[in-house]
Design a protein around this motif. Structure first.
Motif, PDB file in Angstrom:
ATOM      1  N   UNK A   1      -2.254  11.791 -20.779  1.00  0.00           N
ATOM      2  CA  UNK A   1      -3.456  11.351 -21.498  1.00  0.00           C
ATOM      3  C   UNK A   1      -4.669  11.140 -20.596  1.00  0.00           C
ATOM      4  N   UNK A   2      -4.443  11.026 -19.297  1.00  0.00           N
ATOM      5  CA  UNK A   2      -5.545  10.855 -18.345  1.00  0.00           C
ATOM      6  C   UNK A   2      -6.004  12.190 -17.776  1.00  0.00           C
TER       7      UNK A   2
ATOM      8  N   UNK B   1      -5.159  22.071 -24.340  1.00  0.00           N
ATOM      9  CA  UNK B   1      -4.780  21.920 -25.744  1.00  0.00           C
ATOM     10  C   UNK B   1      -3.375  22.441 -26.007  1.00  0.00           C
ATOM     11  N   UNK B   2      -2.788  23.112 -25.012  1.00  0.00           N
ATOM     12  CA  UNK B   2      -1.453  23.692 -25.202  1.00  0.00           C
ATOM     13  C   UNK B   2      -0.669  23.653 -23.895  1.00  0.00           C
ATOM     14  N   UNK B   3      -0.496  22.458 -23.359  1.00  0.00           N
ATOM     15  CA  UNK B   3       0.238  22.306 -22.110  1.00  0.00           C
ATOM     16  C   UNK B   3       1.744  22.407 -22.336  1.00  0.00           C
ATOM     17  N   UNK B   4       2.407  23.055 -21.393  1.00  0.00           N
ATOM     18  CA  UNK B   4       3.871  23.089 -21.350  1.00  0.00           C
ATOM     19  C   UNK B   4       4.336  22.019 -20.370  1.00  0.00           C
TER      20      UNK B   4
END
Length: 249
Positions: free
Chosen positions: A180-181, A234-237
């Motif tokens: 979140x950071x 927006x689409x991290x693995x």
């Protein structure tokens, strides 16, 4: 600390657990250097690191050798404080590990602890300090190298599996706390034997048995690390597994 760099505004990729030139750590360092980053390589052997730096520079990239022991907190902190004067740490890769296989009844506690210190404790200390460096900017990528042993234990794998499973939990915890950071934390499960110096020189019979399609290519592994770093937020693995197409799982 030796090698060449573009000091000041350089983008740095710090890879720890770099040994043989034909190894995963060196391949990952080469991949990031290819993209214009300064590859900072850390391992216990200054001689091996020097080979890696020279190879990267011969390909037109920039690299620095930063020898150290990742089980020693002071080494990690000192290296990080030095490289931060050279540029911005964009990527941290923890690739250190000391696979030790022995039947449980033959495995002494000191060997078990040593495996855990390299495979897990070092990863926690590395991740914690790299997060400290990245948090003020609200961005960065931290990648941890896992293995089949991260997911399951097998006979004679008690020490290695405990270390790798522990590292996986460290990576999950850091991801959930700091994603979140703006810090992207990912864990790569390398499921299979790697076509590198370790297998080809120490276990040639295994390489022969696996055949041309049965070993992971080190440069293909490095491509996966670069892919993770490049992902849009927006689409991290968080976890990516890689294995040869011919490998059963």
């Amino acid at each position: 600390m030796a090698g060449n760099s573009n000091a000041g505004d350089a983008k740095l990729a710090w890879v720890v657990g770099v040994g043989a030139l034909q190894g995963t750590g060196a391949a990952v360092a080469r991949r990031f250097a290819k993209e214009g980053m300064v590859a900072v390589v850390t391992g216990r052997s200054p001689e091996q690191l020097a080979h890696v730096v020279r190879a990267i520079e011969a390909d037109g990239g920039a690299a620095l050798a930063a020898p150290g022991d990742v089980t020693k907190e002071r080494d990690i902190i000192d290296i990080l404080s030095r490289i931060e004067t050279l540029g911005t740490l964009e990527v941290g890769v923890y690739n250190a590990g000391n696979a030790r296989w022995a039947p449980a009844l033959e495995l002494d506690s000191a060997s078990f602890e040593d495996t855990w210190r390299v495979g897990c404790l070092g990863g926690f200390m590395f991740g914690r300090e790299v997060v400290r460096a990245m948090l003020p900017r609200g961005r960065g990528t931290i990648l941890f190298t896992g293995a089949t042993a991260s997911l399951r234990g097998r006979p004679s794998f008690a020490a290695f599996s405990a270390a790798k499973a522990g590292l996986r939990m460290v990576s999950q915890s850091l991801a959930r706390e700091f994603q979140p950071a703006g810090i992207h934390v990912a864990h790569v499960v390398i499921d299979g034997s790697i076509r590198g110096e370790k297998i080809l020189t120490r276990l040639p019979e295994l390489a022969e048995k696996k055949g041309p399609d049965g070993l992971l290519d080190i440069d293909a592994i490095a491509d996966a690390y670069w892919y993770l770093h490049q992902q849009h937020r927006s689409a991290w693995t968080h976890e990516l597994d890689v294995r040869p197409f011919a490998e059963s799982f």
